[in-house]
Design a protein around this motif. Structure first.
Motif, PDB file in Angstrom:
ATOM      1  N   ILE A  91       0.859  -1.182   0.000  1.00 42.69           N
ATOM      2  CA  ILE A  91       0.000   0.000   0.000  1.00 42.69           C
ATOM      3  C   ILE A  91       0.896   1.233   0.000  1.00 42.69           C
ATOM      4  CG2 ILE A  91      -1.888   1.208   1.149  1.00 42.69           C
ATOM      5  CD1 ILE A  91      -2.538  -1.674   0.294  1.00 42.69           C
ATOM      6  N   ILE A  92       0.725   2.099  -0.986  1.00 44.00           N
ATOM      7  CA  ILE A  92       1.509   3.331  -1.062  1.00 44.00           C
ATOM      8  C   ILE A  92       0.866   4.386  -0.168  1.00 44.00           C
ATOM      9  CG2 ILE A  92       2.201   5.242  -2.549  1.00 44.00           C
ATOM     10  CD1 ILE A  92       3.852   2.801  -3.063  1.00 44.00           C
ATOM     11  N   LEU A  93       1.700   4.971   0.705  1.00 46.40           N
ATOM     12  CA  LEU A  93       1.252   6.027   1.608  1.00 46.40           C
ATOM     13  C   LEU A  93       1.784   7.359   1.094  1.00 46.40           C
ATOM     14  CD1 LEU A  93      -0.061   6.757   4.391  1.00 46.40           C
ATOM     15  CD2 LEU A  93       2.211   6.431   5.392  1.00 46.40           C
ATOM     16  N   THR A  94       0.906   8.300   0.829  1.00 47.64           N
ATOM     17  CA  THR A  94       1.352   9.564   0.243  1.00 47.64           C
ATOM     18  C   THR A  94       0.383  10.695   0.532  1.00 47.64           C
ATOM     19  OG1 THR A  94       1.966  10.670  -1.831  1.00 47.64           O
ATOM     20  CG2 THR A  94       0.209   9.038  -1.941  1.00 47.64           C
ATOM     21  N   GLY A  95       0.936  11.892   0.505  1.00 47.83           N
ATOM     22  CA  GLY A  95       0.105  13.082   0.627  1.00 47.83           C
ATOM     23  C   GLY A  95      -0.356  13.575  -0.722  1.00 47.83           C
ATOM     24  N   ARG A  96       0.158  12.959  -1.793  1.00 44.61           N
ATOM     25  CA  ARG A  96      -0.238  13.351  -3.153  1.00 44.61           C
ATOM     26  C   ARG A  96      -1.098  12.244  -3.743  1.00 44.61           C
ATOM     27  NH1 ARG A  96       5.463  14.603  -5.928  1.00 44.61           N
ATOM     28  NH2 ARG A  96       5.272  12.350  -6.089  1.00 44.61           N
TER      29      ARG A  96
END
Length: 382
Positions: free
Chosen positions: A337-342
């Motif tokens: 799972i990719i965690l990002t603010g974008r």
């Protein structure tokens, strides 16, 4: 300031000449990473490369023959720079003297510099004013480079043409193993065979042998070269050992029943702490990974059921790491799972292309996390 350097040695000398304070990161095309810390132009610590934990243990044992792993039961959990923190704690508890700590620090720093001898000035990153809490020893860059060049030349001269496929700076990290016991037994006396065979089981490096026998590395290499040339002994790469503060896997009988283990790969310890606070009440254990390039062995050791991976990290991007994990036999099927603010469409498409299974926006909402965990981790029987 540093872009004109033609070699890493010249780069280091420039940092020393300009009295720089900060962190130098050296990366290789194979994923190895070294970190060198400067204070006013002098080296105060260095780590990384092939065997940072073996190097740390070896340096402590070399300068304190009373070293024991039992010391760690009396020490509190270290911060991000555990190598420095544990040595400081050992001094505070009088397990080692300040002079022994200085000697260990010097051994570690000079081994890293030696490992980088003849390294090109490529893939270098400098961070101003990023330092470790080590103010007991300040190592001269010039003296370390002179010493490293002298030792490096000896290795190269001893190995000669007999080990053409092994670079001199890689040689000490290999492990000797007997591949023709009969030939070696004929060549050596029974006493000599018994003495040398204990070092040739494929579980210790040439660095380890030199330290434990208190012999120069050149002498160890000189002894091995004819045995390798005759086909009795070979040199193999081996893994590093676990860091002392790493929680080792419990036996199956002792493991608490949980729904699964989730690795949180993020350079910020705060993110891992927040994830643990969210996931543990849901019945999941969290494995924090704050330095993925250096801690990939920890990830492999624990084999998490799901990986939450930050997109933006200083040493490697989430995309690169995701692609790397997908190409390994251990993690090619592990949900990532990719965690990002974008949370844009371009990021989602790129993440899918490198093998990510899903996206999680920052700050993570508990209900969204629960939904992803239910989707990607099969609930275990309790």
């Amino acid at each position: 300031m540093l872009t004109q350097a033609k070699s890493l040695a010249q780069y280091l000398l420039t940092l020393a000449h300009n009295h720089q304070t900060g962190e130098l990161i050296v990366e290789s095309g194979t994923g190895e990473c070294w970190k060198l810390y400067f204070y006013s132009g002098r080296l105060i610590y260095a780590t990384g490369g092939r065997h940072p934990v073996r190097r740390w243990y070896r340096s402590l044992k070399r300068h304190n023959d009373q070293f024991s792993s039992r010391w760690f039961t009396y020490m509190h959990t270290p911060g991000d720079y555990w190598e420095v923190d544990f040595i400081h704690q050992a001094v505070q508890r009088k397990f080692i003297s300040l002079n022994q700590a200085k000697a260990a620090f010097r051994s570690i720093v000079e081994e890293v510099v030696l490992s980088l001898t003849d390294y090109p000035a490529e893939h270098l990153r400098w961070h101003d004013n990023r330092v470790v809490g080590q103010q007991a020893l300040f190592v001269s860059v010039q003296q370390s480079l002179v010493r490293s060049r002298r030792i490096y030349s000896r290795w190269k001269a001893v190995a000669g043409d007999h080990l053409p496929t092994v670079a001199p700076h890689e040689l000490p990290y290999l492990s000797p193993i007997i591949i023709n016991a009969r030939g070696l037994q004929v060549h050596l006396s029974a006493a000599s065979y018994k003495r040398v065979s204990r070092w040739m089981q494929g579980n210790v490096t040439l660095w380890d042998i030199a330290a434990q026998t208190q012999r120069p590395m050149a002498d160890v290499v000189k002894m091995l070269v004819p045995l390798i040339y005759e086909g009795w002994v070979d040199l193999l790469p081996i893994d590093d050992i676990p860091a002392p503060h790493t929680t080792r896997p419990l036996s199956q009988a002792m493991k608490p029943k949980t729904k699964g283990l989730v690795a949180c790969i993020d350079d910020s310890p705060l993110v891992s702490k927040v994830m643990a606070e969210l996931l543990q009440p849901m019945g999941y254990e969290v494995l924090p990974i704050t330095r993925p390039v250096e801690q990939i062995s920890i990830l492999t050791q624990h084999r998490p059921d799901l990986i939450i991976l930050d997109l933006i990290m200083p040493n490697i991007s989430g995309y690169e790491l995701c692609k790397f994990l997908r190409n390994t036999k251990e993690f090619y099927k592990t949900p990532i799972i990719i965690l990002t603010g974008r949370d844009g469409m371009i990021d989602r498409v790129r993440a899918k292309m490198v093998g990510a299974d899903d996206f999680l926006a920052k700050p993570p909402a508990p209900e969204k996390i629960a939904q992803l965990l239910n989707k990607h981790i099969a609930t275990k029987d309790t």
